[in-house]
Design a protein around this motif. Structure first.
Motif, PDB file in Angstrom:
ATOM      1  N   ARG A  11       1.064  -0.961   0.008  1.00  0.00           N
ATOM      2  CA  ARG A  11       0.030  -0.204  -0.525  1.00  0.00           C
ATOM      3  C   ARG A  11       0.937   1.664   0.227  1.00  0.00           C
ATOM      4  O   ARG A  11       2.057   1.159   0.779  1.00  0.00           O
ATOM      5  CB  ARG A  11      -1.325   0.105   1.175  1.00  0.00           C
ATOM      6  N   ARG A  15      -0.902   8.447  -1.104  1.00  0.00           N
ATOM      7  CA  ARG A  15      -1.175   9.228  -1.813  1.00  0.00           C
ATOM      8  C   ARG A  15      -1.978  10.994  -1.109  1.00  0.00           C
ATOM      9  O   ARG A  15      -2.663  10.355  -0.110  1.00  0.00           O
ATOM     10  CB  ARG A  15      -2.211   8.809  -2.056  1.00  0.00           C
ATOM     11  N   LEU A 465     -11.033   4.826  -2.309  1.00  0.00           N
ATOM     12  CA  LEU A 465     -10.174   3.813  -3.062  1.00  0.00           C
ATOM     13  C   LEU A 465      -8.366   5.046  -3.492  1.00  0.00           C
ATOM     14  O   LEU A 465      -7.781   4.241  -4.223  1.00  0.00           O
ATOM     15  CB  LEU A 465     -10.163   3.732  -5.138  1.00  0.00           C
ATOM     16  N   VAL A 467      -7.835   7.846  -4.505  1.00  0.00           N
ATOM     17  CA  VAL A 467      -7.279   8.574  -5.629  1.00  0.00           C
ATOM     18  C   VAL A 467      -8.082   9.425  -5.839  1.00  0.00           C
ATOM     19  O   VAL A 467      -9.193  10.032  -5.925  1.00  0.00           O
ATOM     20  CB  VAL A 467      -7.706   7.645  -7.423  1.00  0.00           C
TER      21      VAL A 467
ATOM     22  N   TYR B 111      -7.694   0.640  -9.863  1.00  0.00           N
ATOM     23  CA  TYR B 111      -8.710   1.935 -10.181  1.00  0.00           C
ATOM     24  C   TYR B 111      -7.352   2.430  -8.663  1.00  0.00           C
ATOM     25  O   TYR B 111      -6.749   3.975  -8.980  1.00  0.00           O
ATOM     26  CB  TYR B 111      -9.725   2.271 -10.434  1.00  0.00           C
ATOM     27  N   GLY B 112      -7.157   1.890  -8.308  1.00  0.00           N
ATOM     28  CA  GLY B 112      -7.276   2.214  -7.005  1.00  0.00           C
ATOM     29  C   GLY B 112      -5.456   1.699  -6.579  1.00  0.00           C
ATOM     30  O   GLY B 112      -5.047   2.153  -5.537  1.00  0.00           O
ATOM     31  N   LEU B 113      -4.982   0.749  -7.277  1.00  0.00           N
ATOM     32  CA  LEU B 113      -3.763   0.711  -7.277  1.00  0.00           C
ATOM     33  C   LEU B 113      -2.580   1.462  -7.304  1.00  0.00           C
ATOM     34  O   LEU B 113      -2.559   1.965  -9.125  1.00  0.00           O
ATOM     35  CB  LEU B 113      -3.725  -0.747  -8.102  1.00  0.00           C
ATOM     36  N   THR B 114      -1.508   0.907  -6.834  1.00  0.00           N
ATOM     37  CA  THR B 114       0.060   1.849  -7.613  1.00  0.00           C
ATOM     38  C   THR B 114       1.056   0.790  -7.755  1.00  0.00           C
ATOM     39  O   THR B 114       0.934  -0.501  -6.985  1.00  0.00           O
ATOM     40  CB  THR B 114      -0.098   3.016  -5.981  1.00  0.00           C
ATOM     41  N   THR B 160      -7.497  -2.926  -3.056  1.00  0.00           N
ATOM     42  CA  THR B 160      -6.378  -2.402  -1.714  1.00  0.00           C
ATOM     43  C   THR B 160      -6.317  -2.730  -0.394  1.00  0.00           C
ATOM     44  O   THR B 160      -5.397  -2.828   0.059  1.00  0.00           O
ATOM     45  CB  THR B 160      -6.530  -0.555  -1.861  1.00  0.00           C
TER      46      THR B 160
END
Lengths: 566, 369
Positions: A11, A15, A465, A467, B111-114, B160
């Motif tokens: 994780r 962000r 999420l 973002v 979409y929420g993954l990095t 996530t």
């Protein structure tokens, strides 16, 4: 389902989470821009109307004598007569056309629809010029108007051409939301065609009719393009305001008449607003689309009617184009492109056309960005939503403000030396800003409608999420709204290309504009050149529409595959 | 009925999420008035109630999508009540799923993954396998069925590995059959991952079948918190009893401890043993607890009933009975197909019915009206 247990992916805690706060100042800036571009100029013109520059006294002291003058009273009467007559002629025609498009099974609907929207591509001066060639002193059909076309009927016919597509679009929208079930129920209950019309059709479109009537009335009363070309001695209010400011440099009188023009526009805006709210309440989500069956007689009549109405529109456009191409009407009917060489005529010529293209392109670019940016922030991004109502109110204002009044407001506001924005006066920038403000409402409504069709939880999902909101805007909101974005840009381009009303007070010799030069050439008696320039404007608008359609098609094919899953 | 609680629930009783005194008003309407709730790690909690009871508002407050007027939300002892949604670490599935229509299933889930592309791809593959739809990565949401969309939304929320999963009426847009199937799948998935889950629903059957604990809400307050069995068998209020399943209501007067007069008959109910004589009470009994006897044998809680209606519910029959002796009481009784055949029950027939004393629950005094 499989039985594996999920390992925890790495994780990223880094962000940026609370990025939303950035949205508030951004939306605030958009709101401030609208205040400067709309509210302040309007306040300026109101101030001008109630302020006597000689005595420095505020009040109605200078309004009263202007209002009391008999010529003004006559102009008010004339304006109302023209606007009422035009509404009475255009509404039944537009209703018939809209009904044929939506409620008949006639062929070639797409063609007729395109035909009916032609007047949108032309400045309001074009029908005037065409009428001169058709019914003027040397017109082909002169015999139809033995007393001459100049005057009342000339204005009415020209305005009918100019306002037809506006009324048509509203009525098509109103008629196409029909609930098929209501008609089935009425038929099952034994209601005949006539009774169905009065009990089902009419109630469902009555607010559309009110809306269309108000739009036509306002457009006519605030337009000075048609009366300028074909009005002759018949004087109307909008033209008088223009003459006072441009001809006689009498700004206070222009301001008073401008404020007068604001009144019917505000009134019809209010009526329309109420009508639209009621209209929305009429629609239910369970409405079933109407199934159209072939009925030979009805379809033939619809086809005939549309052919006649569309033919009349085409005749007016065709006459203007012909006038631009014919050597010397009516003596030498040979064809020539000479009239398109504007080097020997006053009014700007070729540079004016280039300027107009530039202004329209810039308006389309920045207008679309501002409209969508502001609508997106206030509709979708949490913290900025509190600005939604003030933005919406401001955005609806241009609908109620005639271009003439807006343009005058810009003169009073930006030409004030004490204004820090005074430097914009006389530049291309102010023309672009004024055009954005002038056409803001329709663009805003298109943007808001498109944005509201998106699931309102997209932003919530993105936040969960982790973002940032602008990434969602870029990856989801913008791509999904792309057709609406292109629509708004095209609307801005065409509307700016054809407008005369607001910009006529703001252009300078360096920023001469095509639509304005049509008016000036016609004023100077160079009607053929005016027709040529008007034709160029139509060609540019039509080309822009085709280009946007092509762009839309390409983009839909390349990036919008998801819309048509196969 | 026996239920295995997840191991984590029994071993780790400390609260994972605790809500204290949550209040929320919308103008004049009070949406939530003082909600206290603690949720343990790994627990599946359902917020159940009719529309307008405040359950969705409560979920949105936990998600940070809605502000609260007063109260505290603590997670692992840390106050998260004022944090923006993105800082709260949860996954959410909405009723509409809110799948991005222009992105493929794989892009939606990622979409929420990095991080590196390969890691993302691997994670997407894992999740697709987990939801049992390994072959749809390249499809767009519009190409999927409702049930598939729902599972993709779930995968996206879980991608996530959030500490908390929020489900807002996730099944209500689906057909009945798909809904029933997905209930089991979601529950199994939740068990397997051990993710603490809060689900909002207005469907009592959904809440009873899926939840470890059910929170019944009404008018912005919590009516009862308990296991599905407690909620169904021992409702804490008349509202809960009515909302969760069908009920029979008998109005009676206490004669002596545990004895009541209902109409012309006497009914014994241990539940009413602590009430003073003369008190008016309401007795509650589920339709499946009404006993139909093959033969009439006089006993304290029996009476003769007339069959008024026989309704087929599928696996059961529901009888509507009228009992003259208990003041023409309308009584619902659920019986099996076999029983119906064995007892040869038909319309208008008279049957002996018995109310098992242990199943009768008692709700306070009826207000004298």
């Amino acid at each position: 389902m499989s039985t594996l247990t999920l390992p925890t992916p790495p994780r990223s805690a880094a962000r940026r989470a609370s990025s939303e706060w950035l949205a508030l100042p951004l939306a605030g800036i958009a709101l401030l821009e609208l205040v400067i571009l709309l509210a302040l100029p309007l306040i300026a013109i109101l101030g001008q109307a109630v302020h006597d520059p000689d005595t420095g006294v505020w009040g109605l002291s200078q309004v009263a004598p202007i209002l009391a003058s008999p010529s003004l009273l006559q102009q008010v009467k004339n304006s109302f007569a023209v606007a009422l007559t035009t509404s009475l002629i255009v509404l039944p025609l537009a209703y018939g056309f809209a009904a044929a498009l939506t409620r008949s099974a006639m062929p070639a609907k797409g063609l007729f629809r395109a035909l009916a929207l032609i007047p949108l591509l032309a400045p309001s001066l074009l029908p005037g010029i065409a009428l001169v060639y058709l019914f003027g002193n040397q017109g082909v059909l002169k015999g139809l108007f033995p007393d001459g076309i100049y005057g009342f009927w000339g204005i009415v016919i020209g305005e009918a051409f100019y306002t037809f597509p506006h009324a048509l679009m509203i009525l098509v929208t109103a008629l196409s939301v029909a609930d098929g079930r209501l008609y089935e129920a009425a038929t099952a209950l034994g209601a005949g065609r006539v009774r169905q019309f009065f009990t089902v059709t009419l109630p469902s479109v009555r607010f559309g009719l009110v809306s269309a009537a108000m739009v036509v009335f306002t457009l006519v009363i605030t337009d000075f393009g048609v009366p300028k070309v074909i009005g002759g001695q018949y004087s109307v209010l909008a033209l008088e305001a223009y003459k006072q400011v441009i001809g006689q440099q009498n700004f206070p009188r222009g301001a008073v008449i401008g404020v007068l023009l604001l009144l019917p526009a505000l009134f019809s805006f209010a009526v329309d607003h109420l009508a639209q709210r009621r209209q929305q309440a009429l629609l239910t989500a369970r409405a079933q689309p109407l199934q159209l069956r072939r009925q030979p007689l009805r379809d033939a009549l619809a086809f005939l009617f549309c052919t006649l109405a569309g033919g009349a529109l085409l005749l007016i456009l065709g006459t203007a184009v012909a006038a631009a191409l014919i050597k010397l009407w009516p003596y030498n009917l040979g064809l020539t492109f000479d009239h398109f060489d504007f080097s020997n005529v006053d009014g700007g010529g070729a540079e004016a056309f280039v300027n107009s293209l530039k202004m329209s392109a810039l308006t389309a670019l920045f207008g679309t960005a501002l409209v969508f940016g502001a609508a997106w922030l206030t509709e979708k991004v949490g913290v900025a939503r509190r600005l939604q109502r003030p933005l919406h109110l401001l955005a609806m204002l241009p609908m109620a403000v005639p271009g003439l009044v807006l343009g005058l407001g810009y003169v009073f506001f930006f030409n004030e030396p004490a204004n820090p924005l005074h430097g914009l006066y006389g530049t291309m920038t102010i023309l672009v800003l004024c055009s954005i403000a002038h056409f803001y409402t329709t663009a805003h409504l298109t943007a808001v409608t498109a944005l509201r069709q998106l699931d309102r939880e997209f932003e919530a999902v993105s936040a969960s999420l982790q973002v940032p909101f602008w990434i969602t805007a870029w990856r989801v909101t913008l791509p999904v709204c792309l057709p609406a974005v292109l629509d708004v840009a095209r609307y801005f381009f065409v509307a700016t290309m054809t407008t005369v009303s607001a910009v006529i007070f703001l252009y300078t010799p360096d920023t001469a504009l095509a639509s304005v030069s049509v008016l000036n050439m016609d004023d100077a008696g160079d009607t053929a050149a005016a027709a040529a320039m008007a034709t160029l404007i139509v060609a540019a608008s039509a080309t822009a529409c085709l280009l946007f359609a092509a762009l839309q098609w390409l983009l839909l094919r390349r990036t919008q595959r998801w819309r048509n899953p196969g | 009925m026996h239920r295995d609680l997840p191991e984590s629930l029994t071993m780790n009783p400390t609260p994972y999420l605790s809500l204290t005194g949550i209040r929320k008003r919308f103008g004049a309407h009070t949406a939530l008035s003082g909600i206290d709730l603690t949720i343990r790690q790994g627990e599946f909690v359902c917020l159940l109630g009719p529309s307008g009871c405040g359950k969705t508002t409560l979920l949105r407050i936990i998600a940070g999508l809605e502000g609260m007027d007063d109260g505290r939300i603590a997670r692992d002892g840390r106050d998260i009540g004022r944090l923006p949604p993105a800082a709260r670490d949860y996954g959410i599935v909405f009723q509409s799923y809110a799948l991005f229509p222009n992105l493929t299933v794989a892009q939606n889930i990622a979409y929420g993954l990095t991080g590196r592309r390969e890691d993302k791809d691997r994670r997407v593959t894992e999740l697709l396998a987990l939801i049992g739809l390994p072959a749809i990565a390249g499809k767009y949401p519009a190409q999927l069925s409702g049930g598939q969309q729902q599972r993709v939304a779930l995968a996206r929320a879980l991608a996530t590995s959030p500490g908390l999963l929020l489900l807002d009426e996730p099944l209500s847009a689906l057909d009945a059959q798909v809904r029933e199937h997905l209930r089991g799948e979601i529950k199994a998935l939740q068990r397997q991952l051990g993710v603490t889950t809060i689900m909002v629903t207005h469907d009592q059957e959904e809440a009873l079948t899926m939840a470890d604990r059910v929170v019944v809400m009404n008018h912005g307050v919590i009516e009862q918190i308990g296991t599905p069995e407690q909620i169904y068998r021992q409702p804490a209020s008349r509202f809960v009893a009515d909302f969760v399943g069908q009920c029979n209501w008998l109005t009676g007067t206490v004669l002596s401890p545990g004895q009541l007069r209902v109409g012309d008959g006497i009914v014994s109910a241990p539940a009413a043993s602590e009430l003073a004589s003369g008190a008016q009470v309401e007795l509650f009994l589920r339709p499946e607890d009404v006993q139909i006897d093959p033969r009439w044998e006089p006993s304290p809680n029996s009476a003769l009933a007339e069959v008024q209606q026989i309704e087929l519910l599928g696996s059961l029959y529901r009888l509507t009975l009228s009992v003259p002796q208990w003041g023409n009481l309308q009584l619902l009784a659920d019986i099996s197909h076999r029983q119906l055949v064995q007892l040869a029950i038909g319309d208008g027939q008279r049957l002996p019915v018995q109310l098992p004393a242990a199943s009768l629950r008692c709700f306070g005094t009826v207000e004298a009206a």
